[in-house]
Enzyme design. Structure first.
Site, PDB file in Angstrom:
ATOM      1  N   HIS A  75      69.483 -99.036 -32.971  1.00  0.00           N
ATOM      2  CA  HIS A  75      68.216 -99.774 -33.067  1.00  0.00           C
ATOM      3  C   HIS A  75      67.339 -99.129 -34.137  1.00  0.00           C
ATOM      4  CE1 HIS A  75      68.189-102.033 -28.955  1.00  0.00           C
ATOM      5  NE2 HIS A  75      69.318-102.181 -29.624  1.00  0.00           N
ATOM      6  N   TYR A 203      58.256-102.366 -25.269  1.00  0.00           N
ATOM      7  CA  TYR A 203      57.358-101.556 -24.449  1.00  0.00           C
ATOM      8  C   TYR A 203      56.076-102.359 -24.282  1.00  0.00           C
ATOM      9  CZ  TYR A 203      60.263 -97.351 -25.006  1.00  0.00           C
ATOM     10  OH  TYR A 203      61.290 -96.435 -24.963  1.00  0.00           O
ATOM     11  N   PRO A 295      59.349 -90.819 -18.394  1.00  0.00           N
ATOM     12  CA  PRO A 295      60.434 -91.448 -19.153  1.00  0.00           C
ATOM     13  C   PRO A 295      60.002 -92.259 -20.378  1.00  0.00           C
ATOM     14  CG  PRO A 295      60.109 -92.553 -17.043  1.00  0.00           C
ATOM     15  CD  PRO A 295      59.248 -91.337 -17.017  1.00  0.00           C
ATOM     16  N   LYS A 299      62.787 -89.050 -23.763  1.00  0.00           N
ATOM     17  CA  LYS A 299      63.071 -87.707 -24.289  1.00  0.00           C
ATOM     18  C   LYS A 299      63.902 -86.823 -23.362  1.00  0.00           C
ATOM     19  CE  LYS A 299      61.273 -87.915 -28.227  1.00  0.00           C
ATOM     20  NZ  LYS A 299      62.346 -88.619 -28.885  1.00  0.00           N
ATOM     21  N   TYR A 387      59.479 -90.566 -31.666  1.00  0.00           N
ATOM     22  CA  TYR A 387      60.472 -91.319 -30.885  1.00  0.00           C
ATOM     23  C   TYR A 387      61.887 -91.040 -31.389  1.00  0.00           C
ATOM     24  CZ  TYR A 387      62.242 -95.128 -27.984  1.00  0.00           C
ATOM     25  OH  TYR A 387      62.908 -95.860 -27.033  1.00  0.00           O
TER      26      TYR A 387
END
Ligand code: FAD
Ligand code: DHB
Length: 394
Positions: A75, A203, A295, A299, A387
């Site tokens: 992704h 998200y 979460p 990570k 990220y």
């Protein structure tokens, strides 16, 4: 009581323990893995889904990445959803890197396969595991299998037994400093054999609470919704989960959610936790045994992987060069990375989740932060860099 000897006794055969075992095996360091559950039980736990490139590289190093490369999904960005709209964060354009979406279960399965091929010993269903004398030169681990008692003598003990394990709990309280903060509520997760609703992860921030659309394959989806802390799993039917998920997504995403029976449903806490230090003489903690992140930043598994990379390097230096410099630096080196991930995970959780304790002022700040995040290149880059993760030599 039987007595056995190894160089490194590894407690816990989750991703941290299995990966460490393989890195040590490749360096010619003997190790025994002790796991309290069965292999099937370990594989039944549905957890993380996003791998950083550094984690992928480590799995390649131990020859456990073939399926990851054929079945994992690369992704190049994520979508943030708020105010009924999608806002894409383009990781590839901002950082030159992406992430791989591949379930922890599958990572663990492939690590179990290479472990079996290595011929090193793994003891499943090890009961009453206890660690001894790690502050001296001759540590040992005691455990039972069925009615038989065993003692494993070793040079080092690696505590890879997760947040609820016994290794951290065996350290005298006065030697440990604990930092902990809990975000109110948890994530209710559902795994279902339905196609994902979107090409990338979504998200979603919504006044009713956070939601996340993730995936495992073109036919398997993983979804999460934020639920209140006191919520019981049994109070969520599949129908009520799907209805609540869709309420929190922008219409263009909600309309594409395919519903189906859940094959797994569980609630995970939103906890930040760090134990310092991560080394006590000949006992070294790695992964969730030493630290937990909420979460949201994806990570947890990646930190477990970077810990064991540092640990295998330190142990290799000890055996190959007779130097303890890397062992002495182990805790500090891991903690730098850990605290960076703690900061990011807490921040990303605070910006995207609904806090029952927030004031109206706090809620307006949250909206302003989200809007800044998608409009400012600097803010988007910061999210993207954190990220996709740090290079291993950070
Ligand atoms: P674990 O995976 O916990 O493995 C520890 C192993 O030690 C287990 O197999 C356990 O059975 C064994 N063990 C425990 N006690 C003993 C003992 N006394 N003796 C022998 N063996 C023992 N991260 C994300 O990035 N995204 C997510 O969505 C996500 N969801 C999560 C949901 C839950 C419920 C939990 C608990 C964690 C989640 N995480 C998530 C975090 C991520 O899964 C962990 O960071 C990762 O599993 C850490 O790996 P580990 O090997 O350190 O610990
Ligand atoms: C998944 C879990 C996460 O914590 C996350 O941030 C993204 C994806 C997952 O399980 O797919």
């Amino acid at each position: 009581m039987t007595t056995q000897r190894t160089q490194v006794a590894i407690i816990g055969a989750g991703p941290a323990g299995l990966l460490l075992g393989q890195l040590l095996h490749q360096a010619g360091i003997d190790n025994v893995l002790l796991e309290q559950r069965t292999a099937e039980y370990v594989l039944g736990r549905i957890r993380a889904g996003v791998l950083e490139q550094t984690t992928v590289a480590l799995l390649e190093r131990v020859n456990a990445a073939a399926r990851l490369h054929t079945e994992g999904l690369v992704h190049d960005g994520i979508e943030l959803a708020f105010d009924q709209q999608l806002h894409r964060i383009d990781f590839r354009a901002l950082t030159g890197r992406g992430v791989t979406v591949f379930g922890q279960t599958e990572v663990t399965r492939d690590l179990m396969t290479v472990r079996a091929a290595s011929g090193r010993s793994t003891i499943y269903e090890a009961a009453d595991v206890s660690v001894h004398d790690f502050d001296g030169d001759h540590p040992c681990v005691r455990y039972r299998v069925g009615d038989a008692a065993h003692e494993l003598r070793c040079d080092f003990i690696a505590g890879c037994d997760g947040f609820h394990g016994i290794t951290r709990a065996s350290v005298p309280e006065r030697s440990l400093r604990i930092y902990e903060q809990v975000f109110p509520g948890g994530w209710l997760g559902v795994l279902s054999h339905v196609p994902p609703c979107h090409a990338e992860l979504v998200y979603a921030h919504h006044p009713r609470g956070f939601a996340l659309c993730s995936q495992r394959s073109p036919t398997l989806s993983r979804y999460y919704i934020q639920v209140p802390a006191e919520e019981a799993l049994s109070s969520w039917s599949d129908t009520s989960f799907w209805d609540e998920l869709r309420r929190r997504l922008p219409p263009e995403v909600a309309d594409r959610v395919t519903t189906g029976p859940s094959v797994e449903k569980s609630i995970a806490p939103l906890r930040s936790f760090v134990a310092e230090p991560l080394r006590f003489g000949r006992l070294l903690l790695a992964g969730d045994a030493g630290h937990i992140v909420p979460p949201t930043g994806a990570k947890g598994l990646n930190l477990a992987a970077s810990d064991v990379e540092y640990l295998s390097h330190a142990l290799n230096e000890h055996y190959a060069e007779g130097s303890d410099a890397a062992l002495d630096a182990y805790s500090e080196r891991c903690l730098q990375r850990v605290w960076r991930a703690e900061r990011f995970s807490w921040w990303f959780t605070s910006v995207t989740h609904h806090s029952p304790e927030a004031t109206e002022f706090g809620r307006r700040l949250q909206q302003a932060e989200l809007s800044y995040l998608v409009r400012s290149r600097a803010a988007s880059t910061s999210l993207a860099e954190n990220y996709v993760g740090l290079p291993m030599d950070f």
